[in-house]
Structures are given as structure tokens and as C-alpha cells.
Design an enzyme around this catalytic site. Structure first.
Site, PDB file in Angstrom:
ATOM      1  N   CYS A 127       0.885  -1.168   0.000  1.00 33.75           N
ATOM      2  CA  CYS A 127       0.000   0.000   0.000  1.00 33.75           C
ATOM      3  C   CYS A 127       0.920   1.216   0.000  1.00 33.75           C
ATOM      4  O   CYS A 127       1.890   1.239  -0.753  1.00 33.75           O
ATOM      5  CB  CYS A 127      -0.959  -0.036   1.183  1.00 33.75           C
ATOM      6  SG  CYS A 127      -0.181  -0.309   2.789  1.00 33.75           S
ATOM      7  N   LYS A 128       0.670   2.199   0.836  1.00 27.71           N
ATOM      8  CA  LYS A 128       1.534   3.379   0.847  1.00 27.71           C
ATOM      9  C   LYS A 128       2.731   3.178   1.768  1.00 27.71           C
ATOM     10  O   LYS A 128       3.877   3.363   1.374  1.00 27.71           O
ATOM     11  CB  LYS A 128       0.739   4.613   1.282  1.00 27.71           C
ATOM     12  CG  LYS A 128       1.548   5.911   1.212  1.00 27.71           C
ATOM     13  CD  LYS A 128       0.684   7.115   1.556  1.00 27.71           C
ATOM     14  CE  LYS A 128       1.514   8.398   1.471  1.00 27.71           C
ATOM     15  NZ  LYS A 128       0.686   9.597   1.800  1.00 27.71           N
TER      16      LYS A 128
END
Length: 216
Positions: A127-128
Site C-alpha cells: 500500500c503506501k
């Protein structure tokens, strides 16, 4: 107790070709940076935060076949070019990363179907920051692997650290893997020909379309 190996973005890997010069087969003398929060989940399954261009040489050493991306934002063109140039397939499952956003059980289930399909391995989940959304998907995989809940939550907290989210922990507690187990019942093992001990996975639809051998 869970033993985890986490490589921070400050750690590097140098490939050695045996000549004592620190070089490797891919690029002599090049330093390889893993993405932030990079770690091995299982054999041929990895997790991390968002890969940056400087991380591409390291990712190339993993011989990835697929990437599971858990953000809602479009994938950057530079990252897409890297994946396309190496025939790496991108699976995007958009999950809102804000603190109060609820994670969709349906979205996680669809991502799990991709994750457990060995035809997509080696595979990277990210994800981030590689903490919350990635942690929830990996946590649900652990439940499918019959990990006890305390170990599932402990692993999530290792990566989330001080930013552990109660909503994520509640999601992991309540996520039901029984539906996915039922889906797995459609997958069967069969042998390659008579006398062969090599097994392969066949999905239900593959079996239905397989020609039958009529008795003589």
C-alpha cells in the site's frame, strides 16, 4: 512468539559475483535498496510500502510475477513502466487509507483469492507505507493459515507500530475466512498422467472442461 525479518529503507543489499569486488550478475557494484517496510510473508510472497524508482533493481532480484496494490490512487506511470517491461501483472484493490475508513470485507476477499493463487507467485503486496492495509490483508491470510488470533494481531502491530488502528484490529478479529475456505473446496489435486507423481492444481471449471476417458 513470532520472529520477523523486516528490512528498513536504510538497509541495502549488494550482490557478489565471487570476484571479491562486491559486484553481482545484474549490475556490478550496484547497491540494492528494498522498499520501505519490506519483509517476506511466506516463500515467494513479500510485503512492503510503496516502491520507489530506486527500489526497482532490488525488486528485479525477486523475479516477481504479480503485484497487489491496495490504494485507491492510480499507479504511477514510472512504476507501471517497470512492471510492464518485466511482464509483472498488477492487481489493484482500492482501499481507503484514511484512519476512520472501514475496510471492505469483499475487497479483502477478492485480494486474498489473488494472493493464494500460486500462479501469481512470486508476488508483492503493498500500500503506501506497508502498515495498515497491507497488514490487514496479510492478517486475513494468517487466519486462513489457521494462525491463532493473538499471533495475527501481534504481527499486525509489529508493522503498524505506534500507529496501530483499533478499527483494523477489530476487522481482523471479525473477518470470517469460511467463505474463502468454501471457494478452495473447488480446487483439487490431480496427477499428470499414469504413474506420475507430479501434482498440479485444477480449478473446478478446468475439471468440467476436461475430456473424459470412456471405458472400452
Amino acid at each position: 512468539m513470532i520472529f520477523l525479518m523486516i528490512m528498513s529503507d536504510k538497509e541495502t543489499l549488494k550482490l557478489d559475483d565471487g570476484n571479491g569486488d562486491g559486484g553481482g550478475n545484474l549490475a556490478v557494484g550496484m547497491t540494492y535498496h528494498p522498499p520501505i517496510n519490506f519483509a517476506t510473508v511466506e516463500d515467494r510472497i513479500y510485503r512492503s510500502g510503496f516502491p520507489q524508482p530506486r527500489d526497482f533493481p532490488y525488486l528485479e532480484t525477486l523475479n516477481l510475477r504479480s503485484v497487489i496494490y491496495l490504494c485507491t490512487e492510480p499507479y504511477p506511470s514510472e512504476n507501471l513502466e517497470f512492471l510492464n517491461s518485466r511482464n509483472i501483472r498488477l492487481f489493484q484493490f482500492g482501499i481507503d487509507g484514511t484512519k476512520d475508513a472501514k475496510i471492505s470485507k469483499g475487497t479483502i476477499t477478492e485480494a486474498l483469492k489473488v494472493l493464494i493463487d500460486v500462479r501469481n507467485h512470486p508476488l508483492l503486496i503493498h500500500c503506501k507505507r506497508g502498515k495498515h492495509r497491507t497488514g490487514c490483508l496479510v492478517g486475513c491470510l494468517r487466519k486462513l493459515q489457521n494462525w491463532c488470533l493473538s499471533s495475527v494481531l501481534e504481527e499486525y502491530k509489529v508493522y503498524a507500530g505506534e500507529k496501530s488502528r483499533d478499527m483494523d484490529l477489530k476487522f481482523l478479529e471479525t473477518y470470517d475466512v469460511s467463505y474463502l475456505r468454501q471457494c478452495l473446496h473447488s480446487i483439487i489435486y490431480q496427477y499428470h498422467g499414469y504413474g506420475s507423481k507430479k501434482r498440479r492444481l485444477l480449478y473446478k471449471e478446468d475439471v468440467q472442461h476436461k475430456s473424459r476417458i470412456s471405458s472400452v
